[in-house]
Design a protein around this motif. Structure first.
Motif, PDB file in Angstrom:
ATOM      1  N   ILE A  37       7.121  26.746 -50.550  1.00  0.00           N
ATOM      2  CA  ILE A  37       6.482  25.451 -50.356  1.00  0.00           C
ATOM      3  C   ILE A  37       7.131  24.467 -51.327  1.00  0.00           C
ATOM      4  N   THR A  38       7.677  23.389 -50.796  1.00  0.00           N
ATOM      5  CA  THR A  38       8.357  22.407 -51.630  1.00  0.00           C
ATOM      6  C   THR A  38       7.661  21.063 -51.541  1.00  0.00           C
ATOM      7  N   LEU A  39       7.249  20.543 -52.686  1.00  0.00           N
ATOM      8  CA  LEU A  39       6.710  19.188 -52.741  1.00  0.00           C
ATOM      9  C   LEU A  39       7.894  18.241 -52.592  1.00  0.00           C
ATOM     10  N   ASN A  40       7.831  17.356 -51.613  1.00  0.00           N
ATOM     11  CA  ASN A  40       9.048  16.674 -51.192  1.00  0.00           C
ATOM     12  C   ASN A  40       8.906  15.154 -51.162  1.00  0.00           C
ATOM     13  N   ARG A  41       8.590  14.589 -52.326  1.00  0.00           N
ATOM     14  CA  ARG A  41       8.618  13.134 -52.501  1.00  0.00           C
ATOM     15  C   ARG A  41       9.417  12.847 -53.780  1.00  0.00           C
ATOM     16  N   PRO A  42      10.699  13.189 -53.760  1.00  0.00           N
ATOM     17  CA  PRO A  42      11.495  13.141 -54.999  1.00  0.00           C
ATOM     18  C   PRO A  42      11.598  11.762 -55.619  1.00  0.00           C
ATOM     19  N   GLU A  43      11.500  10.709 -54.808  1.00  0.00           N
ATOM     20  CA  GLU A  43      11.626   9.356 -55.348  1.00  0.00           C
ATOM     21  C   GLU A  43      10.475   8.999 -56.269  1.00  0.00           C
ATOM     22  N   ARG A  44       9.347   9.741 -56.183  1.00  0.00           N
ATOM     23  CA  ARG A  44       8.182   9.498 -57.036  1.00  0.00           C
ATOM     24  C   ARG A  44       7.861  10.722 -57.901  1.00  0.00           C
ATOM     25  N   LYS A  45       8.801  11.627 -58.013  1.00  0.00           N
ATOM     26  CA  LYS A  45       8.613  12.877 -58.759  1.00  0.00           C
ATOM     27  C   LYS A  45       7.517  13.748 -58.138  1.00  0.00           C
ATOM     28  N   VAL A  81       4.917  36.967 -50.524  1.00  0.00           N
ATOM     29  CA  VAL A  81       5.010  36.222 -51.788  1.00  0.00           C
ATOM     30  C   VAL A  81       5.222  34.744 -51.466  1.00  0.00           C
ATOM     31  N   PHE A  82       4.645  33.871 -52.283  1.00  0.00           N
ATOM     32  CA  PHE A  82       4.876  32.434 -52.182  1.00  0.00           C
ATOM     33  C   PHE A  82       5.691  31.943 -53.373  1.00  0.00           C
ATOM     34  N   VAL A  83       6.551  30.967 -53.118  1.00  0.00           N
ATOM     35  CA  VAL A  83       7.206  30.197 -54.169  1.00  0.00           C
ATOM     36  C   VAL A  83       6.811  28.747 -53.953  1.00  0.00           C
ATOM     37  N   ILE A  84       6.376  28.068 -55.012  1.00  0.00           N
ATOM     38  CA  ILE A  84       6.078  26.643 -54.915  1.00  0.00           C
ATOM     39  C   ILE A  84       6.992  25.900 -55.878  1.00  0.00           C
ATOM     40  N   ALA A  85       7.634  24.855 -55.376  1.00  0.00           N
ATOM     41  CA  ALA A  85       8.649  24.132 -56.152  1.00  0.00           C
ATOM     42  C   ALA A  85       8.587  22.646 -55.809  1.00  0.00           C
ATOM     43  N   GLY A  86       9.353  21.861 -56.526  1.00  0.00           N
ATOM     44  CA  GLY A  86       9.480  20.442 -56.241  1.00  0.00           C
ATOM     45  C   GLY A  86      10.926  20.099 -55.940  1.00  0.00           C
ATOM     46  N   SER A  87      11.145  18.989 -55.293  1.00  0.00           N
ATOM     47  CA  SER A  87      12.505  18.578 -54.959  1.00  0.00           C
ATOM     48  C   SER A  87      12.999  17.494 -55.905  1.00  0.00           C
ATOM     49  N   GLY A  88      14.309  17.363 -55.985  1.00  0.00           N
ATOM     50  CA  GLY A  88      14.896  16.257 -56.732  1.00  0.00           C
ATOM     51  C   GLY A  88      14.848  16.373 -58.233  1.00  0.00           C
ATOM     52  N   GLY A  89      14.746  17.579 -58.777  1.00  0.00           N
ATOM     53  CA  GLY A  89      14.801  17.748 -60.222  1.00  0.00           C
ATOM     54  C   GLY A  89      13.480  17.629 -60.950  1.00  0.00           C
ATOM     55  N   ASN A  90      12.364  17.542 -60.205  1.00  0.00           N
ATOM     56  CA  ASN A  90      11.039  17.525 -60.818  1.00  0.00           C
ATOM     57  C   ASN A  90      10.088  18.401 -60.012  1.00  0.00           C
ATOM     58  N   PHE A  91       9.055  18.889 -60.671  1.00  0.00           N
ATOM     59  CA  PHE A  91       8.075  19.739 -60.000  1.00  0.00           C
ATOM     60  C   PHE A  91       7.005  18.869 -59.347  1.00  0.00           C
ATOM     61  N   CYS A  92       6.171  18.220 -60.147  1.00  0.00           N
ATOM     62  CA  CYS A  92       5.103  17.380 -59.588  1.00  0.00           C
ATOM     63  C   CYS A  92       4.551  16.489 -60.685  1.00  0.00           C
ATOM     64  N   SER A  93       4.465  15.207 -60.411  1.00  0.00           N
ATOM     65  CA  SER A  93       3.992  14.239 -61.415  1.00  0.00           C
ATOM     66  C   SER A  93       2.485  14.044 -61.389  1.00  0.00           C
TER      67      SER A  93
END
Length: 270
Positions: A23-31, A57-69
């Motif tokens: 699962i990837t959080l995918n709003r990199p322009e806002r971290k 198994v689940f992996v949760i990550a963020g896109s664009g060099g950040n996890f979640c702001s």
């Protein structure tokens, strides 16, 4: 029930490869901030996992060099100022439901943390079972900085169990960032990896766990959760029942037969 491999996520990115769902959080322009919709969708995904057979198994990550702001300032924080007490309780209950869903889903969850993990983002990382990070990771439970308490989404219950009461108190009272090296030394992170290696390392760890006995893993996760509220004597009794149940599985038989044949067992989760 739609298998997760066929589920079309709208507010996060979901990819299922064999037994691993990412699962990837995918709003990199806002971290990668969370919104009302992404909160709800994440909770629904982890709730659905209880009936999922393919994903181990689940992996949760963020896109664009950040996890979640954290919660989106404009899409969540602003609208909350217009809510009455009932409306605010509905929101805080909903955010807590995400943590409960993560802890209740039988599959282990790996958080791959790069860059910023702040507010609700720090909670997401905390609520995972294992946490990998990069040297530039920064985790901040910054609720006090916006005039709130540190007791958000289970932080006062879960964080001390990971890093200890005193260290958790420091982070929750000050709202300061915990750097990657500090997080590793305190036991918040399991390992640090270079940014370009993080995804591959998380996938490799997920694959290694997925190759194990999934019924046994689910029981381990369940008991790790339940035994927080037990005495040692109660925990020993509960584990006796749990382990006896695991001994009824075919995976337990496969492990013995593979050992007798001097082979590596291939677990199937039944």
């Amino acid at each position: 029930m739609i298998p997760l491999a066929e589920y079309r996520a709208e507010h996060v990115r979901l990819a299922v490869e064999g037994p691993v769902a990412t699962i990837t959080l995918n709003r990199p322009e806002r971290k990668n901030p969370l919104t009302f919709d992404s909160y709800a969708e994440l909770g629904a995904l982890f709730r659905a996992a209880a009936r999922e057979e393919q994903v181990k198994v689940f992996v949760i990550a963020g896109s664009g060099g950040n996890f979640c702001s954290g919660g989106d300032v404009h899409e969540i924080i602003g609208p909350l100022l217009e809510r009455d007490t009932k409306g605010l309780m509905q929101f805080t209950a909903m955010t807590g439901e995400l943590v409960k869903a993560m802890r209740a889903c039988p599959q282990p969850i790996i958080a791959a943390v790069d860059g910023v993990a702040a507010g609700a983002g720090a909670i997401l990382a905390m609520s995972a079972d294992l946490r990998l990070a990069t040297p530039r990771a920064k985790v901040a439970f910054l609720f006090n900085r916006v005039g709130l308490a540190g007791c958000d989404m289970g932080a006062c219950a879960i964080l001390p169990r990971i890093i200890g009461q005193g260290r958790a108190s420091e982070l929750l009272y000050l709202g300061r960032s915990m750097g990657a090296d500090e997080g590793l030394a305190w036991g918040f992170f399991n390992a640090l990896h270079a940014p370009e290696e993080l995804d591959a390392k998380a996938a490799a760890l997920a694959g290694e766990i997925a190759a194990g006995p999934s019924f046994g893993h689910a029981m381990t996760k369940r008991m790790l959760q339940m035994e927080w509220a037990m005495s040692v004597e109660q925990a020993i009794e509960a584990e006796a029942v749990a382990q006896a149940l695991c001994m009824t599985t075919q995976d337990f038989r496969r492990a013995y037969e593979a050992f007798a044949a001097k082979q590596r067992p291939v677990f199937k989760g039944d």
